[in-house]
Design an enzyme around this catalytic site. Sequence first.
Site, PDB file in Angstrom:
ATOM      1  N   GLU A  15       0.834  -1.203   0.000  1.00 41.24           N
ATOM      2  CA  GLU A  15       0.000   0.000   0.000  1.00 41.24           C
ATOM      3  C   GLU A  15       0.871   1.256   0.000  1.00 41.24           C
ATOM      4  O   GLU A  15       0.549   2.249  -0.662  1.00 41.24           O
ATOM      5  CB  GLU A  15      -0.932   0.003   1.213  1.00 41.24           C
ATOM      6  CG  GLU A  15      -1.906  -1.164   1.260  1.00 41.24           C
ATOM      7  CD  GLU A  15      -2.810  -1.216   0.039  1.00 41.24           C
ATOM      8  OE1 GLU A  15      -3.270  -0.138  -0.403  1.00 41.24           O
ATOM      9  OE2 GLU A  15      -3.028  -2.314  -0.474  1.00 41.24           O
ATOM     10  N   TRP A  58       2.044   1.653  -3.462  1.00 41.79           N
ATOM     11  CA  TRP A  58       1.016   2.213  -4.342  1.00 41.79           C
ATOM     12  C   TRP A  58       1.056   3.738  -4.313  1.00 41.79           C
ATOM     13  O   TRP A  58       0.891   4.388  -5.347  1.00 41.79           O
ATOM     14  CB  TRP A  58      -0.363   1.705  -3.934  1.00 41.79           C
ATOM     15  CG  TRP A  58      -1.489   2.275  -4.752  1.00 41.79           C
ATOM     16  CD1 TRP A  58      -2.287   3.342  -4.443  1.00 41.79           C
ATOM     17  CD2 TRP A  58      -1.919   1.835  -6.051  1.00 41.79           C
ATOM     18  NE1 TRP A  58      -3.193   3.583  -5.455  1.00 41.79           N
ATOM     19  CE2 TRP A  58      -2.995   2.671  -6.458  1.00 41.79           C
ATOM     20  CE3 TRP A  58      -1.511   0.808  -6.907  1.00 41.79           C
ATOM     21  CZ2 TRP A  58      -3.656   2.518  -7.672  1.00 41.79           C
ATOM     22  CZ3 TRP A  58      -2.176   0.655  -8.122  1.00 41.79           C
ATOM     23  CH2 TRP A  58      -3.230   1.504  -8.490  1.00 41.79           C
ATOM     24  N   TRP A  67     -21.402  10.310 -20.728  1.00 42.61           N
ATOM     25  CA  TRP A  67     -21.740  10.419 -19.313  1.00 42.61           C
ATOM     26  C   TRP A  67     -23.095  11.095 -19.149  1.00 42.61           C
ATOM     27  O   TRP A  67     -23.481  11.936 -19.952  1.00 42.61           O
ATOM     28  CB  TRP A  67     -20.691  11.252 -18.572  1.00 42.61           C
ATOM     29  CG  TRP A  67     -19.305  10.691 -18.583  1.00 42.61           C
ATOM     30  CD1 TRP A  67     -18.242  11.157 -19.292  1.00 42.61           C
ATOM     31  CD2 TRP A  67     -18.823   9.580 -17.825  1.00 42.61           C
ATOM     32  NE1 TRP A  67     -17.123  10.411 -19.032  1.00 42.61           N
ATOM     33  CE2 TRP A  67     -17.449   9.433 -18.127  1.00 42.61           C
ATOM     34  CE3 TRP A  67     -19.410   8.691 -16.921  1.00 42.61           C
ATOM     35  CZ2 TRP A  67     -16.655   8.437 -17.567  1.00 42.61           C
ATOM     36  CZ3 TRP A  67     -18.618   7.707 -16.356  1.00 42.61           C
ATOM     37  CH2 TRP A  67     -17.267   7.582 -16.675  1.00 42.61           C
ATOM     38  N   ASN A  75     -11.494   2.654   3.180  1.00 44.20           N
ATOM     39  CA  ASN A  75     -10.994   2.416   1.827  1.00 44.20           C
ATOM     40  C   ASN A  75     -11.898   1.505   1.003  1.00 44.20           C
ATOM     41  O   ASN A  75     -12.170   1.778  -0.175  1.00 44.20           O
ATOM     42  CB  ASN A  75      -9.589   1.824   1.885  1.00 44.20           C
ATOM     43  CG  ASN A  75      -8.992   1.641   0.498  1.00 44.20           C
ATOM     44  OD1 ASN A  75      -8.795   2.611  -0.220  1.00 44.20           O
ATOM     45  ND2 ASN A  75      -8.738   0.403   0.104  1.00 44.20           N
ATOM     46  N   TRP A  87     -16.366  10.273 -13.715  1.00 36.50           N
ATOM     47  CA  TRP A  87     -15.516  10.043 -12.547  1.00 36.50           C
ATOM     48  C   TRP A  87     -14.908  11.338 -12.010  1.00 36.50           C
ATOM     49  O   TRP A  87     -14.624  11.464 -10.812  1.00 36.50           O
ATOM     50  CB  TRP A  87     -14.406   9.047 -12.870  1.00 36.50           C
ATOM     51  CG  TRP A  87     -13.460   9.463 -13.972  1.00 36.50           C
ATOM     52  CD1 TRP A  87     -13.578   9.190 -15.305  1.00 36.50           C
ATOM     53  CD2 TRP A  87     -12.258  10.239 -13.835  1.00 36.50           C
ATOM     54  NE1 TRP A  87     -12.523   9.745 -16.018  1.00 36.50           N
ATOM     55  CE2 TRP A  87     -11.701  10.387 -15.139  1.00 36.50           C
ATOM     56  CE3 TRP A  87     -11.598  10.815 -12.760  1.00 36.50           C
ATOM     57  CZ2 TRP A  87     -10.513  11.080 -15.382  1.00 36.50           C
ATOM     58  CZ3 TRP A  87     -10.414  11.514 -12.996  1.00 36.50           C
ATOM     59  CH2 TRP A  87      -9.887  11.640 -14.292  1.00 36.50           C
ATOM     60  N   TRP A  93      -9.473   6.946  -8.640  1.00 41.11           N
ATOM     61  CA  TRP A  93     -10.740   7.138  -9.344  1.00 41.11           C
ATOM     62  C   TRP A  93     -10.692   6.519 -10.738  1.00 41.11           C
ATOM     63  O   TRP A  93     -11.645   5.864 -11.180  1.00 41.11           O
ATOM     64  CB  TRP A  93     -11.098   8.625  -9.421  1.00 41.11           C
ATOM     65  CG  TRP A  93     -11.895   9.062  -8.235  1.00 41.11           C
ATOM     66  CD1 TRP A  93     -11.428   9.653  -7.095  1.00 41.11           C
ATOM     67  CD2 TRP A  93     -13.304   8.910  -8.049  1.00 41.11           C
ATOM     68  NE1 TRP A  93     -12.456   9.870  -6.210  1.00 41.11           N
ATOM     69  CE2 TRP A  93     -13.617   9.436  -6.770  1.00 41.11           C
ATOM     70  CE3 TRP A  93     -14.331   8.394  -8.828  1.00 41.11           C
ATOM     71  CZ2 TRP A  93     -14.927   9.455  -6.267  1.00 41.11           C
ATOM     72  CZ3 TRP A  93     -15.631   8.418  -8.326  1.00 41.11           C
ATOM     73  CH2 TRP A  93     -15.914   8.934  -7.070  1.00 41.11           C
TER      74      TRP A  93
END
Length: 448
Positions: A262, A265, A293, A328, A346, A369
């Site tokens: 993590e 990341w 969209w 999360n 998004w 996202w």
Amino acid sequence: MVNPVILWLRQDLRLHDQPALVSAAQAGPVIPVYVLDDEAPGRWRMGAAQRWWLHHALNALGEALAAKGSRLILRRGSAVRELQKLADETGASAIHAIRHYEPWWIDAEEKLGERLCLHDGNHLAPLRDVTTGSGGQFKIYSAFWRALSERMPPEKPLPVPHSLPAPDHWPSSEKLSGWDLLPTNPNWATGFAPDWTPGEAEALRKAKDFAEEVGDYPARRDMPAVEGTSRLSPHLHFGEISPRSLWHALGSGANAAKFHKELAWRDFTSSLLLAMPDYGDRNGRPAFDKLKWRKSAADLKAWQQGCTGYPIVDAGMRQLWTTGWMHNRVRMIAASFLIKHLLIDWREGERWFWDTLVDADYGNNSVNWQWVAGTGVDSNMWGRIMAPLGQSEKFDAGDYIRQWVPELRDVSDAQIHDPEDRPNGYPEKIIGHREARERALAAGRAIR
């Protein structure tokens, strides 16, 4: 007489493992400076929730510096302009700072020129050294992780300097209270303080506590009702603890391996910005530029306010508004719901998170996202549509829902994830799951 040096602080508000601070202290009298720059980021200026955190973090850092016989100088405006002005005022020989990867900070660093001395310190390794065989930045996390792993464990964290030499004369400083970082009329942040204590001391304390529990992290991290995450993300975002300090606090054993990934990341999302600096605004996969969209202000508002009729989504969105943070696993569910169930861009969700999260990081927020949306260079497939009702039951979110959706407090375990009756005015589903799934899949097929 030795000329002073400036320590330019941004998202590195700490004394432990602060390479720029250590180098500055070795070079001469140190003038620590924080510049509140809303000009350079433009539309990515710091969001409201982050500003609440920043106020308290700067207050804590000022106290820590005072204990060392130093002080924190506050300026507001263009960071480049204010630092150049400060250097001229004080005769500073250099400006020391930790390297940042947001595009506006890279631009500012280039404008400051040769007097700026940059140090790596906010990541596990210097990101410009973690590259592909051709010398480029990785765009796939798994490949990035393999390359980063070869450099792990990270270097040992640096200790706090024993003393910080002060200049003969301190430059003028603005007052933190004059920046109006805290909300008033209304004060929507009343729920923040019970959950958060910004500052380096709290970050180090949390890291110590989490080290005792990190072995349970893989099994508990997805369970919102038991809170198995570290809750260190805002401290990492503001640099109140460095990633390598946290790595070494947790140890290098198997118990910490999942959390190490993590931390990696975070490094990956910053690295990706070097290759795609406008990732927060542009689809990583250009094919999605053609996706149609929906533009529904009513549906977007229902999602923002936690009134979608899907208990796990609504619980997460209400937790976010109340505390400036969201679990999360629930972040992924809520994001997927906005994108796939409501078919809303998004970027609308990304901007809402930017304003409401205390840990909103440009790289992390943008990449996460786009990962959920399927629009990113390393992401889920568009057809991967999270089923919020199933996710809620799978991860036993009943008590989490009861905490954040009081209308459902008395609903049984059997009904809590998808109550047939809608007690206390709890809304009906904004759209059915099957209908939403079919609509999203059709939108995806249309751009192939």
